[in-house]
Design a protein around this motif. Structure first.
Motif, short mmCIF file in Angstrom:
data_model
loop_
_atom_site.label_atom_id
_atom_site.label_comp_id
_atom_site.label_asym_id
_atom_site.label_seq_id
_atom_site.Cartn_x
_atom_site.Cartn_y
_atom_site.Cartn_z
N HIS B 27 14.94 -41.73 75.79
CA HIS B 27 14.42 -42.94 76.04
C HIS B 27 15.06 -43.50 74.58
CE1 HIS B 27 11.55 -41.15 78.89
NE2 HIS B 27 12.13 -42.32 80.10
N LEU B 46 22.64 -48.73 69.72
CA LEU B 46 22.60 -48.29 70.81
C LEU B 46 23.49 -49.24 71.35
CD1 LEU B 46 19.17 -46.62 71.90
CD2 LEU B 46 21.45 -45.84 71.12
N ILE B 47 23.83 -50.16 71.32
CA ILE B 47 24.56 -51.53 71.73
C ILE B 47 25.90 -51.15 71.67
CG2 ILE B 47 24.93 -54.12 72.35
CD1 ILE B 47 22.11 -54.99 71.85
N THR B 50 27.51 -48.18 73.27
CA THR B 50 27.83 -48.45 74.52
C THR B 50 28.74 -48.83 74.70
OG1 THR B 50 25.17 -47.79 74.69
CG2 THR B 50 26.83 -48.88 76.28
N GLU B 57 24.68 -45.16 79.94
CA GLU B 57 23.23 -45.63 80.28
C GLU B 57 22.88 -45.62 81.35
OE1 GLU B 57 22.78 -49.83 79.91
OE2 GLU B 57 24.55 -50.11 79.60
N TRP B 59 18.86 -46.61 84.20
CA TRP B 59 17.09 -46.83 83.88
C TRP B 59 16.81 -45.79 84.65
CZ3 TRP B 59 15.45 -50.58 81.38
CH2 TRP B 59 15.98 -51.62 81.28
N HIS B 71 14.99 -48.30 80.25
CA HIS B 71 16.43 -47.24 79.94
C HIS B 71 16.94 -45.42 79.50
CE1 HIS B 71 19.77 -49.84 78.74
NE2 HIS B 71 20.57 -49.51 80.46
N TYR B 73 19.63 -42.72 77.96
CA TYR B 73 21.17 -42.75 76.89
C TYR B 73 21.39 -41.09 76.54
CZ TYR B 73 18.63 -47.46 75.66
OH TYR B 73 17.93 -48.26 76.17
#
Lengths: 216, 105
Positions: B27, B46-47, B50, B57, B59, B71, B73
């Motif tokens: 998380h 993280l963006i 990714t 990623e 949910w 969310h 990862y």
């Protein structure tokens, strides 16, 4: 105390919801991700800090999505604006140089850019400006040129160069006012736009409009 | 000259934290606690990771009723390889920071 905690939590929720609205649609899930994490954070202050961080991320993403400098016309307009700022910064040095070299055509050309179109008003000022002040102004002008070139290449260094230029110019103006005797010379007070708004806005805009790191 | 991405200490911290248990979904808040990074620093990282294909990623539904999904990862297969290569030259301070963050949890 409970009221305070409840208020902090409500504020954190509101900030996180606002961050989700600010985030561009393509990255909306990231704002939601940060928003949903709030439920796992027990401490209310930490939750508020977390939400503020999410808002910062969303604002930066929104600015980058605007792609301010993607259009060539915008880039060249910004370059022209930056060069005008640089020219304004080194103007006293240029005028003094023309005066010292007795270059009348250049003096008259530069004089037409002064209030009243008369360079002779500035003779007492030119006689008082010390060499180190010119050096500071030239360094500031050089920073603007470096900033312009970096901006045209969409490098984030543009913001740093312009910021250094703004600071050097501010130092030169502050120190200059301290050493020039006001009785002998006419010094025009620059506008708030020129003195505060533009210098603060330019580096900020350049840093936000720079190409995202992973695209460089 | 083009800048090399993923060279910052913050990126190294996130990669090192994810590499500790590469198959486990993590998380955002847990990663923030482990690395000591704030959300305003963590999420852009993280963006970016990714978008580079280094992170997967998903949910995860919450066990508690009424709670929204979270969310999660983890490193992708390519991400594990890349992270190992990147962290080979990482600053020793990264490991130290992770140790301190883990001890203070």
């Amino acid at each position: 105390m409970t009221h305070m905690r409840r208020a902090l939590r409500r504020l954190a929720d509101a900030v996180a919801r606002f961050a989700a609205r600010v985030m561009p649609l393509a990255r909306q899930r990231w704002a939601l991700a940060a928003c949903h994490e709030l439920h796992a954070i027990a401490d209310d202050r930490a939750a508020l800090r977390w939400a503020l961080g999410a808002l910062r991320t969303a604002c930066a993403a929104r600015w980058q999505s605007l792609r301010l400098l993607d259009r060539l016309s915008v880039r060249w307009s910004a370059a022209a604006l930056l060069l005008c700022c640089g020219l304004t910064v080194i103007f006293p040095t240029l005028l003094t140089l023309a005066f010292r070299l007795h270059s009348t055509p250049l003096l008259e050309a530069l004089g037409r850019m002064t209030p009243g179109d008369d360079w002779q008003h500035f003779v007492p000022l030119m006689l008082q400006l010390p060499g180190w002040l010119h050096a500071l102004l030239l360094a500031a002008g050089l920073c603007y040129v470096v900033g312009t070139l970096s901006m045209l290449r969409r490098r984030s260094a543009a913001a740093i160069a312009v910021l250094i230029g703004v600071l050097l110019n501010f130092a030169a103006e502050t120190l200059g006012r301290a050493v020039i005797s006001p009785a002998d010379v006419v010094v025009h007070d620059p506008s708030v736009l020129a003195q505060v708004i533009l210098p603060a806005a330019l580096p900020l805009l350049l840093s936000l409009a720079a190409r995202p790191k992973h695209e460089v | 000259m083009a800048r090399t991405a993923n060279r910052s200490k913050q990126t190294h911290l996130v990669l090192a934290a994810l590499l500790e248990r590469p198959s486990a979904w993590r998380h955002g808040y847990d990663l923030a606690k482990q690395t000591g990074l704030k959300s305003g620093t963590l999420y852009p990282l993280l963006i970016r990771l990714t978008e580079q294909g280094m992170l997967a990623e998903d949910w995860e539904e919450s066990d508690l009723p009424g709670r929204p999904p979270r969310h999660v990862y983890r490193l992708s297969a390519a991400g594990v390889k890349a992270a190992r290569a990147i962290l080979k030259d990482a600053h020793p301070a990264v490991a130290a920071t992770l140790r301190v963050a883990k001890a203070s949890r």
